[in-house]
Scaffold this motif. Structure first.
Motif, PDB file in Angstrom:
ATOM      1  N   LEU A 132       0.833  -1.207   0.000  1.00 16.69           N
ATOM      2  CA  LEU A 132       0.000   0.000   0.000  1.00 16.69           C
ATOM      3  C   LEU A 132       0.867   1.258   0.000  1.00 16.69           C
ATOM      4  N   THR A 133       1.894   1.254   0.834  1.00 18.16           N
ATOM      5  CA  THR A 133       2.794   2.409   0.920  1.00 18.16           C
ATOM      6  C   THR A 133       3.514   2.652  -0.394  1.00 18.16           C
ATOM      7  N   LEU A 134       3.994   1.586  -1.007  1.00 14.20           N
ATOM      8  CA  LEU A 134       4.764   1.724  -2.242  1.00 14.20           C
ATOM      9  C   LEU A 134       3.907   2.230  -3.398  1.00 14.20           C
ATOM     10  N   VAL A 135       2.650   1.836  -3.438  1.00 14.31           N
ATOM     11  CA  VAL A 135       1.754   2.338  -4.488  1.00 14.31           C
ATOM     12  C   VAL A 135       1.596   3.851  -4.353  1.00 14.31           C
ATOM     13  N   PHE A 136       1.317   4.307  -3.132  1.00  9.76           N
ATOM     14  CA  PHE A 136       1.186   5.750  -2.888  1.00  9.76           C
ATOM     15  C   PHE A 136       2.505   6.465  -3.178  1.00  9.76           C
ATOM     16  N   LEU A 137       3.606   5.908  -2.668  1.00 10.18           N
ATOM     17  CA  LEU A 137       4.909   6.556  -2.835  1.00 10.18           C
ATOM     18  C   LEU A 137       5.309   6.627  -4.301  1.00 10.18           C
ATOM     19  N   GLY A 138       5.070   5.561  -5.044  1.00  9.46           N
ATOM     20  CA  GLY A 138       5.429   5.555  -6.459  1.00  9.46           C
ATOM     21  C   GLY A 138       4.703   6.629  -7.246  1.00  9.46           C
ATOM     22  N   LEU A 139       3.406   6.763  -7.013  1.00  5.68           N
ATOM     23  CA  LEU A 139       2.628   7.781  -7.723  1.00  5.68           C
ATOM     24  C   LEU A 139       3.078   9.191  -7.349  1.00  5.68           C
ATOM     25  N   VAL A 140       3.363   9.393  -6.065  1.00  2.73           N
ATOM     26  CA  VAL A 140       3.784  10.727  -5.614  1.00  2.73           C
ATOM     27  C   VAL A 140       5.179  11.066  -6.135  1.00  2.73           C
ATOM     28  N   LEU A 141       6.095  10.099  -6.121  1.00  2.53           N
ATOM     29  CA  LEU A 141       7.443  10.351  -6.635  1.00  2.53           C
ATOM     30  C   LEU A 141       7.409  10.679  -8.127  1.00  2.53           C
ATOM     31  N   TRP A 142       6.632   9.912  -8.881  1.00  2.00           N
ATOM     32  CA  TRP A 142       6.515  10.189 -10.316  1.00  2.00           C
ATOM     33  C   TRP A 142       6.000  11.606 -10.548  1.00  2.00           C
TER      34      TRP A 142
END
Length: 369
Positions: free
Chosen positions: A156-166
């Motif tokens: 869950l964290t990585l999905v949110f983090l990936g979208l925000v980093l992109w």
């Protein structure tokens, strides 16, 4: 046969011991470095996002100490080690999620959720539901998939983090970094899923790769933030110089405003519409010809008859500022507090007597018409 098993066990112990010390030292250094960047820059901006990211890396450092402590323990202690790994993994994910509201650029699809004042509750409840069973398994000493709950929370964290980093890197026009961040997130997701297989050596290799990659991404994010602050800071009026240029292209006339005084570049050009160009030039002409003379805004109620007003309403000023910011930083790449309000303060001065009068703040010597 026994000798071979002993050698394999010793080799595995040495691998875990080396990995533990590496993780402890590397992540501790990264924690101190990220916190130092925040102390010198982020603290002044009242931005605590880097603090949460630094704490997330510190969790990995503590996890490294746990690896060192359990490196020489017999295999039957593995469930206990896995339990502590899961606890620090959960805290790592929690701190990353707590950092997200402090990101300057968020995807529109997630911004309404991340910016909620109940965001800490939204992410805190799943954290507790994952942490308590994990602690119970550690205390009770039962074997099982103690990693499973932290894996779900990490995904869950990585999905949110990936979208925000992109979104963050792409908004700063760092497309290569945006792509690398997605690759890093993909490797990390693979490592999280791989936890369920129970292959210790391969998992250690995966962990070393994705933790190193994520730390580098965090540093790249911090440096891109510092770069943006240095390049996109609105200069004070005395340092800003403007020039009005017109260029004819075939049957069209381009109206450009040249700006000097921004760090990182010698000059910037912004294309304006005819109305916006003439409005700003009227401010400049008044400043050049009459010094501190004011331009008057037409009142909404009961305007004087047969009186000429320089500006129809304040919306003309707002549209001009938006056009300037879109040209300087790109549409959607600026914010009200960091860009709009400072630019307004740099360019314009309002009458202290509330007379609906406004004038250019830039010195006449810095204006070229």
């Amino acid at each position: 046969m026994l000798a071979i098993k002993t050698l394999v066990l010793l080799s595995t112990q040495e691998t875990f011991l080396f990995y533990g010390w590496w993780q402890f030292g590397t992540c501790l250094f990264a924690f101190v470095a990220l916190l130092s960047i925040w102390w010198h820059i982020g603290k002044k901006q009242n931005d605590f996002g880097q603090v949460w990211l630094a704490l997330s890396v510190l969790c990995w450092s503590f996890s490294g100490l746990v690896e060192v402590y359990f490196a020489e323990f017999p295999p039957e202690k593995t469930p206990l080690l896995d339990g502590f790994r899961s606890v620090f993994s959960l805290f790592n994910s929690l701190f990353i999620l707590l950092a997200l509201p402090w990101f300057r650029y968020l995807p529109q699809s997630l911004e309404s959720i991340i910016k909620l004042k109940y965001w800490s509750i939204i992410i805190g409840l799943p954290f507790l539901f994952s942490l308590l069973p994990t602690l119970n398994k550690i205390i009770m000493g039962k074997e099982g998939f103690v990693n499973e709950l932290d894996v779900y929370y990490s995904v869950l964290t990585l999905v949110f983090l990936g979208l925000v980093l992109w979104h963050s890197f792409s908004k700063r026009r760092l497309i290569a970094m945006a792509i690398l961040s997605l690759i890093c997130i993909g490797i990390t997701l693979l490592a999280q899923v791989y936890k369920l297989t129970g292959s210790a050596i391969n998992l250690t290799l995966f962990s070393a790769i994705f933790k190193t990659s994520l730390i580098m991404i965090f540093f790249a994010l911090a440096l891109s933030w510092v770069k943006e602050l240095s390049e996109n800071t609105i200069p004070p009026p005395e340092n800003l110089m403007i020039a009005f240029l017109t260029k004819r292209k075939e049957d069209k006339v381009e109206r450009l405003l040249q700006l000097k005084g921004f760090s990182g570049e010698n000059e910037r050009f912004v294309q304006l519409t005819a109305t916006q160009f003439e409005l700003l030039r009227s401010f400049a002409q008044r400043k050049k010809e009459f010094g501190d003379d004011w331009l008057e805004v037409k009142p909404k109620n009961n305007p004087a008859k047969n009186k000429h007003y320089d500006i129809a309403d304040y919306n003309e000023i707002k549209r001009l500022l938006v056009a300037l910011l879109d040209g300087l930083f790109g549409k959607g790449n600026w914010s009200k507090d960091i860009h709009l309000n400072p630019l307004k303060e740099t360019l314009f001065e309002l009458s202290s007597k509330r007379e609906r009068k406004i004038r250019l703040r830039i010195p006449a010597a810095n204006i070229q018409i």
